[in-house]
Design an enzyme around this catalytic site. Structure first.
Site, mmCIF file in Angstrom:
data_model
loop_
_atom_site.group_PDB
_atom_site.id
_atom_site.type_symbol
_atom_site.label_atom_id
_atom_site.label_comp_id
_atom_site.label_asym_id
_atom_site.label_seq_id
_atom_site.Cartn_x
_atom_site.Cartn_y
_atom_site.Cartn_z
ATOM 1 N N TYR A 105 42.336 7.177 92.291
ATOM 2 C CA TYR A 105 42.787 5.848 91.875
ATOM 3 C C TYR A 105 42.859 4.850 93.024
ATOM 4 O O TYR A 105 43.165 3.687 92.804
ATOM 5 C CB TYR A 105 44.159 5.943 91.205
ATOM 6 C CG TYR A 105 44.049 6.205 89.727
ATOM 7 C CD1 TYR A 105 43.667 7.454 89.270
ATOM 8 C CD2 TYR A 105 44.312 5.211 88.802
ATOM 9 C CE1 TYR A 105 43.539 7.705 87.928
ATOM 10 C CE2 TYR A 105 44.193 5.454 87.451
ATOM 11 C CZ TYR A 105 43.810 6.697 87.020
ATOM 12 O OH TYR A 105 43.682 6.944 85.688
ATOM 13 N N LYS A 132 44.074 21.820 91.163
ATOM 14 C CA LYS A 132 42.800 22.553 91.111
ATOM 15 C C LYS A 132 42.503 23.022 92.543
ATOM 16 O O LYS A 132 41.431 22.756 93.113
ATOM 17 C CB LYS A 132 41.726 21.602 90.567
ATOM 18 C CG LYS A 132 40.448 22.264 90.140
ATOM 19 C CD LYS A 132 40.495 22.887 88.770
ATOM 20 C CE LYS A 132 39.220 23.633 88.500
ATOM 21 N NZ LYS A 132 39.239 24.464 87.309
ATOM 22 N N ASP A 191 43.278 23.074 84.366
ATOM 23 C CA ASP A 191 42.583 23.355 83.100
ATOM 24 C C ASP A 191 43.404 24.331 82.250
ATOM 25 O O ASP A 191 43.530 24.163 81.027
ATOM 26 C CB ASP A 191 41.140 23.858 83.308
ATOM 27 C CG ASP A 191 40.968 24.736 84.531
ATOM 28 O OD1 ASP A 191 41.924 24.863 85.309
ATOM 29 O OD2 ASP A 191 39.881 25.305 84.706
ATOM 30 N N ASP A 208 47.469 11.154 84.882
ATOM 31 C CA ASP A 208 47.089 10.150 83.886
ATOM 32 C C ASP A 208 46.567 10.823 82.619
ATOM 33 O O ASP A 208 46.977 10.520 81.499
ATOM 34 C CB ASP A 208 46.016 9.247 84.495
ATOM 35 C CG ASP A 208 45.711 8.058 83.609
ATOM 36 O OD1 ASP A 208 46.619 7.636 82.861
ATOM 37 O OD2 ASP A 208 44.577 7.551 83.652
#
Ligand code: NAD
Length: 364
Positions: A124, A191, A224, A248
């Site tokens: 971002y 991740k 995930d 987000d």
């Protein structure tokens, strides 16, 4: 005591929602001195920007804001007005509670979690380089020198910086929030198995910080798997802390679990400064309909009341909202069962019902 608050109606459906919520807040008996600051599309013709400096000045002075959504106009220089506002004021925490209220049509029961999203770093930051640019050619050469392989020159490149200092402050907020709100468990999503120097850093710093909070249970989950777990067993989570982009995306997933964007509140928090706003955007197609759901902004306003030290009023207002939701009569169309024949209440009618429930002190 009167609370001076910067009031940003925003654009699209923002002004009609802000009007209803302002009226509701004034009906609680808490005294507000509103510092009205238009922002968004309507300011572009006269002030040349959707985010005039006076808006930021007002927030810096008042330290508290209530904000409607703002459309991101194409071609004004900002990727997003909302992202720029958070960056300019260093609002580094995005707090997004997701809670099931009986009466709201939703796919899953008994969700009550708080998502803490890092708000200033990650993809971002807007550090992007266009395909074919000199910058991409230079980056490609630099990467080849350092990594021994590189990316194609027809690639676009977005950078994902995640810092120790940026991570430490948001994780500390999540741990403190758990402690002070009687929550007992913080989970970091990442991740790190793939992105060792960014997500790996986020996880490592989070683990370090958590050692200072032995009374708060701490664990981590690969993002995930987090999606899967949230859909199947969201009740296992209490406080989630996530880097910006995952935060987000996952917060919209959480909004979906509890009934949609119409009921998802939010707060952007920095050191001694806070801007409260719903998760949803300006839904321009519905501008002027007078039929959009004020719940997300009302619940954002209860977060603001707590922040202002008006805890009793905040609890009572939240109970009034919950009462209207469980009764299911004076609610907007999105909160009606899909089979319902009527148009649902207008935004103002729903606010009237919340005010009546607040005055009656009704609990659900
Ligand atoms: P959106 O949240 O505005 O709308 C998506 C859909 O959600 C709507 O079509 C509507 O069906 C539903 N919805 C949203 N708010 C609702 C409400 N209060 N009651 C009932 N249903 C509601 O998302 P979008 O269409 O992707 O974005 C529109 C604009 O808003 C874009 O310019 C985007 O950049 C901006 N945006 C602003 C903010 C913010 O101000 N913080 C946040 C997200 C998006």
């Amino acid at each position: 005591m009167s609370h001076r608050v910067t009031l940003i109606p925003g654009d699209g459906i923002g002004p009609e929602l802000i009007a209803a919520v302002r009226r509701t807040l004034e009906a609680t008996g808490v005294a507000f001195e509103w510092d009205l600051q238009p922002a968004g599309a309507e300011c572009v013709p006269t002030e040349g920007t959707p985010l005039p400096p006076r808006v930021l000045d007002s927030l810096r002075a008042n330290r508290v804001g209530l904000k409607g959504p703002i459309t991101t106009p194409v071609g004004t220089g900002f990727r997003s007005v909302n992202v720029e506002l958070r960056r300019a004021l260093d609002l580094y925490v995005n707090l997004r509670p997701a809670k099931t209220y009986p009466g709201v049509p939703r796919p899953i029961h008994d969700v009550d979690l708080v998502l803490v999203r890092e708000n200033t770093e990650d993809l971002y930051m807007g550090l992007e380089f266009e395909r074919g640019s000199t910058a991409v050619a230079e980056l490609s050469a630099l990467v080849e020198r350092h990594a021994g392989r590189t990316f194609p020159l027809d690639a676009g490149v977005s950078l994902k910086p995640i810092s120790v200092s940026g991570t430490r402050r948001v994780v500390r907020f999540a741990l403190e929030h758990a402690r002070s709100h009687d929550r007992r468990h913080v989970t970091v999503g990442h991740k790190a198995n793939i992105m060792k120097y960014t997500d790996g850093l986020f996880l490592e710093v989070a683990r370090e910080e958590a050692r200072g909070y032995p009374d708060v249970a701490f664990d981590d989950v690969i993002v995930d798997n987090l999606c899967l777990q949230l859909v199947q067993r969201p009740q296992q989570y209490d406080v989630l802390v996530l880097p910006n982009l995952y935060g987000d995306i996952i917060s919209d997933l959480c909004a979906g679990l509890v009934g949609g964007l119409g009921v998802a509140p939010g707060a952007n928090l920095g050191d001694g400064i806070a801007v409260f706003e719903p998760v949803h955007g300006s839904a321009p197609a519905f501008q002027g309909s007078g039929r959009m759901n004020p719940t997300a902004l009302l619940l954002s306003a209860t977060l603001m009341l707590r922040h202002l030290g008006e805890r009793t009023v905040a609890d009572r207002l939240e109970r009034a909202v919950a009462r209207v939701l469980v009764e299911g009569r004076a609610v907007t169309r999105d909160l009606k069962p899909p089979s319902a024949a009527d148009q649902g209440a207008t935004t103002e009618e729903m606010a009237d019902a919340v005010i009546a429930a607040f005055r009656a002190g009704l609990a659900c």
